[in-house]
Design a protein around this motif. Structure first.
Motif, PDB file in Angstrom:
ATOM      1  N   TYR B   3     -32.972   7.177 -35.350  1.00 23.18           N
ATOM      2  CA  TYR B   3     -33.626   6.114 -34.614  1.00 23.18           C
ATOM      3  C   TYR B   3     -34.870   5.668 -35.364  1.00 23.18           C
ATOM      4  CZ  TYR B   3     -31.020   5.751 -30.345  1.00 23.18           C
ATOM      5  OH  TYR B   3     -30.065   5.460 -29.424  1.00 23.18           O
ATOM      6  N   VAL B   4     -35.318   4.452 -35.092  1.00 29.33           N
ATOM      7  CA  VAL B   4     -36.573   3.969 -35.664  1.00 29.33           C
ATOM      8  C   VAL B   4     -37.670   4.952 -35.242  1.00 29.33           C
ATOM      9  CG1 VAL B   4     -38.243   2.089 -35.681  1.00 29.33           C
ATOM     10  CG2 VAL B   4     -35.817   1.602 -35.371  1.00 29.33           C
ATOM     11  N   ALA B   5     -38.425   5.426 -36.220  1.00 25.89           N
ATOM     12  CA  ALA B   5     -39.475   6.377 -35.882  1.00 25.89           C
ATOM     13  C   ALA B   5     -40.528   5.680 -35.045  1.00 25.89           C
ATOM     14  CB  ALA B   5     -40.101   6.933 -37.147  1.00 25.89           C
ATOM     15  N   THR B   6     -41.189   6.433 -34.210  1.00 29.11           N
ATOM     16  CA  THR B   6     -42.224   5.884 -33.342  1.00 29.11           C
ATOM     17  C   THR B   6     -43.304   5.202 -34.149  1.00 29.11           C
ATOM     18  OG1 THR B   6     -41.834   7.729 -31.942  1.00 29.11           O
ATOM     19  CG2 THR B   6     -43.815   6.488 -31.530  1.00 29.11           C
ATOM     20  N   GLY B   9     -43.347   1.406 -34.421  1.00 27.23           N
ATOM     21  CA  GLY B   9     -43.955   0.646 -33.337  1.00 27.23           C
ATOM     22  C   GLY B   9     -45.467   0.666 -33.440  1.00 27.23           C
TER      23      GLY B   9
END
Lengths: 178, 352, 304
Positions: B3-6, B9
């Motif tokens: 998943y896109v790493a935090t 964001g």
């Protein structure tokens, strides 16, 4: 630009006391621990100049006045500290709010002895099935009186304190005397 | 595939904020002073809507947000709400206002006189484009009158009350802490008088104008006459714990009384706000005038106009629609597809 | 008494941003909301350094509850990495020093917008839901004063009528998220815009849920072990989103609420909406030792 503020002693105590009160009211009949064995702990966590407070215990008065709260008669109070309850008559005037304004039902703090005395059975929100507990130090007929006075969602919410321990009995709890 | 790493964001929000701030560049005390001096009416408007009277903080908020008014007001309100409350000032009486401007449209002349004071009302609105060509615009100096207007004046409605033309609202006998405070308790309906006036004082100028204008055009029952419009300074008198009353300074305020014929008497609408903001006060007073007995769901009903002129709430809710809503959207999509499938099934059934 | 005795030493910011007075008000109102499950309690709702409508109500609750030992998780639409979730998490940590986590199992406090995690919540966890519109009756009665009276009278006839009309028109109840639900058999509440998939997770759960609408200034709660029943007719059962048979294309997780991702070829792919559950599923698939908690849904179904 911004340093994380430090949690002071007062703030930590109020935070812990509230956590205990919230936990206790969410799980009627199960005890949790306040930050100190006193009603003052509850006053510090909840009361300020927005409140109207009645106290039957003169020893609490200095804390209540320091909080900036208005000292009022029972019928106008949103927080009622009755200490050890002697007679049922003092319950009559406590604000129970109404179906239109259930938020106006008062928070009532009493001193009791837990785990002894009269056995009662609790059910309702926060209780998985039923819960039997023992509470001493309440006048005879207390629970019956409470049931007769309430017309849910009007009613008041109880905190019963024994030393540091506190249990919550919200107005939504059905109490049966065994 | 992960998943896109935090951090993705977090980096994005940091950089988008930097992009926004880049447009304003460095903000220093000189910038704040410049804003304060150059844009007094904007500073007033922001102070009124934020319900915080502090010229420096308001100018700072404007500088920091690049003049994005909703953001500036939110910034001030979020600062204000965390400040301790030391005491409550004494009530301000109308006749004690240090008055700069006071006009009445109801009478040709009024006791105390019409005082025009500062206004662009009769100026010709011609853009001073010469400034861009290098010729500064230097305002001509004010020539003081031979006899100064009286600084303290009664309200026009006080004269009308004496002549039995209007019933003044009974002054509430509440003091200090007992006065209901909108910033410490929620607005409920029917609204307490103090809450109504506080809410209008904090309301977003454009919103109050829009609904007030609707009332003026005929979506209200009462056509307003400006009984009195006043720009003034009010003394903030507080009591020291030892009992001495003293003035902590003056704040600019504006207020409007509007009236209309209601039977044999005049109906009275009132509004006041911190800072000088005439459009807001006249509009707000018009809404107040029209609110009595207004049908539910109309722009002049108290619940309707008080909720919908709250600038921090309305602007916040408006921009929240930029947030992702794909979960709720997915949920609706599921119901729609199922309903569609069901209607196809029904259509396939043979006619009996 | 002197002015000095009335004030505290100057701090550039109170612990947890909110001043003690704001916290005390929230504490009082949280207690009332627990005492009358599902009933909206009005509160002052202070401004916070975020725009209204962006979770300011839940933020005030979180700020009141937080302490340096409380581990916090923030999600938006199920995702920890959404920009608004990241922003709120950063703010909560900055003003309280509380540790943060992405793992539902490690969190003591979960602030969420529009989802309840797929893993069971425990007795020691508190879920705080962001609420844009706290009034379930808004669609049948926009006037707040009249709606309040309807709650007082438990007058939910128009709510039922609206659902019935949807069945007549569309063959099913068309309510998507925010499914109106009866709490403790007395108050109808909106569970906030969580999908229908998540509403049964509130019924007789072990954890406390607090729902807070900052802009609309209302707070309400579902205590543990409280009945939360979606409004349905006896002969038309409650229908959650038809996601039970879908598989996440990234993690292979199956039987959870999914995000639909439109594909170039006109079809759709699906990803599990609870992003950290997805991450943990991927790690487990790749052979890492991961602590996957028990889930409310088993094989895409909620056991009775």
């Amino acid at each position: 630009m911004l340093n994380t503020p430090v949690q002071g002693v007062d703030e930590a105590a109020a935070n812990k006391t509230f956590e205990a009160l919230l936990w206790a009211l969410s799980r009627p009949g199960l005890a949790s621990n306040l930050s100190a064995a006193s009603d003052e702990a509850i006053i510090d966590a909840l009361i300020d100049r927005e409140c109207r407070v009645y106290s039957a215990d003169p020893q609490l008065m200095s804390n209540i006045l320091c909080s900036g709260a208005t000292v009022s008669e029972v019928k106008d109070a949103d927080h009622v500290f009755l200490g050890a309850l002697r007679d049922l008559a003092s319950l009559d005037d406590i604000s129970k709010g109404s179906a239109l304004y259930p938020n106006e039902g008062a928070t009532v703090v009493l001193r009791v002895a837990l785990n002894k005395g009269r056995k009662i059975r609790l059910s309702g929100p926060g209780v998985k099935t039923v819960l039997d507990i023992q509470i001493a130090g309440l006048p005879d007929g207390f629970w019956q009186n409470r049931a007769e006075m309430f017309c849910y969602p009007a009613g008041f919410d109880l905190f019963l304190r024994d030393g540091r321990q506190v249990i919550g009995i919200p107005r939504s709890t059905i109490v049966e005397v065994l | 595939m992960a998943y896109v790493a935090t951090r993705g964001g977090e980096r994005a929000i940091k950089q988008s904020e930097r992009l926004f701030r880049a447009a304003m560049g460095k903000i220093d005390a000189a910038r704040v002073t410049e804003v304060k001096q150059a844009l007094p009416y904007l500073v007033d408007r922001v102070m009124g809507e934020a319900s915080l009277y502090d010229l420096d903080l308001a100018a700072l908020a404007l500088a920091q947000t690049g003049g994005e008014l909703y953001e500036a007001v939110l910034l001030l309100r979020a600062w204000r709400t965390t400040q301790p409350r030391l005491c409550v000032a004494e009530p301000v009486q109308q006749q004690d206002l240090f008055t700069h401007r006071r006009i009445s449209a109801a009478f040709k002349d009024i006791p105390g006189g019409q005082v025009l004071g500062p206004t662009p009302d009769y100026a010709h609105r011609i853009l001073a484009t010469d400034v861009l060509e290098g010729t500064p615009f230097v305002p001509e100096p004010v020539e003081p009158g031979a006899k100064p207007s009286p600084a303290y004046q009664p309200s026009v409605s006080a004269w009308q009350a004496k002549n039995d033309l209007v019933d003044l609202p009974k002054p509430e006998s509440l003091h200090g802490n007992d006065i209901p405070d909108l910033t410490r308790e929620p607005l409920l309906f029917p609204s307490k008088r103090a809450h109504t006036l506080q809410s209008l004082a904090r309301a977003e100028t454009g919103g109050v104008l829009a609904l007030g204008y609707a009332a003026m055009r005929g979506y209200g029952q009462a056509h307003p006459t400006v009984n009195e419009l006043r720009l003034a300074e009010a003394e903030v008198v507080v009591k020291h714990p030892n009992g001495t009353a003293f003035s902590a300074g003056r704040v600019k305020i504006s207020q409007a009384e509007v009236v209309s014929k209601q039977g044999e008497k005049l109906g009275l609408g009132f509004a006041a706000t911190m800072g000088w903001n005439e459009v807001k006060c006249i509009s707000a007073a018009t809404l107040d005038l029209n609110s009595k007995g207004a049908p539910k769901g109309t722009p002049t009903e108290e619940e309707f106009f008080l909720y919908h002129t709250e600038g921090v709430e309305s602007s916040g809710f408006c921009i929240h629609f930029k947030l992702p809503h794909y979960v709720t959207f997915q949920s609706s999509l599921d119901a729609m597809r199922d309903a569609k499938a069901k209607s196809v099934d029904v259509a396939k059934e043979p006619v009996k | 008494m002197s002015l000095k005795s009335l004030t505290k030493p100057w701090q550039s910011m109170s612990y947890g941003f909110l001043d003690p007075s704001a916290k005390r008000e929230l504490r009082r109102k949280m207690l009332k909301s627990v005492a009358v499950p599902g009933c909206q309690m009005p509160y002052a709702s202070r401004e916070v350094p975020m725009a209204r409508g962006w979770g300011t109500g839940a933020l005030q609750v979180s700020l009141t509850l937080l302490n340096p030992q409380m581990c916090v998780k923030v999600i938006d639409q199920g995702a920890d990495d959404s920009v608004n979730a990241a922003s709120i998490r950063r703010f909560l940590a900055r003003v309280s020093g509380a540790p943060t986590t992405l793992d539902t199992l490690e969190a003591h406090l979960i602030q969420s917008r529009h989802r309840i995690p797929e893993e069971f919540l425990r007795e020691d966890q508190i879920l705080v839901l962001q609420v844009p519109n706290p009034e379930p009756l808004r669609s049948v009665q926009p006037n707040m004063s009249i709606a309040r009276q309807m709650h007082a009278d438990a007058d939910y006839g128009r709510m039922w009528l609206q659902l019935y009309e949807q069945i007549v028109r569309s063959g099913r109840i068309m309510q998507g998220a925010s499914y109106p639900s009866m709490v403790n058999g007395r108050h109808v509440m909106t569970p906030s815009p969580i999908p229908r998939w998540d509403v049964p997770k509130l019924n007789m759960s072990k954890h406390l849920t607090i729902l807070s609408a900052g802009r609309e200034k209302r707070i309400f709660a579902v205590p543990p072990y409280t009945r939360v029943e979606p409004l349905v007719f006896d002969d038309v059962p409650y229908q959650v989103e038809d996601h039970g048979a879908l598989t996440c294309k990234r993690s292979g997780a199956k039987g959870f609420f999914m995000n639909e991702i439109p594909q170039d070829d006109g079809t759709s792919a699906f990803e599990v909406s609870d992003s950290e559950y997805g991450v943990k599923s991927i790690r487990q698939r790749d052979g890492e030792a991961v602590n996957l908690g028990g889930t409310w849904y088993k094989h895409g179904e909620m056991p009775k």
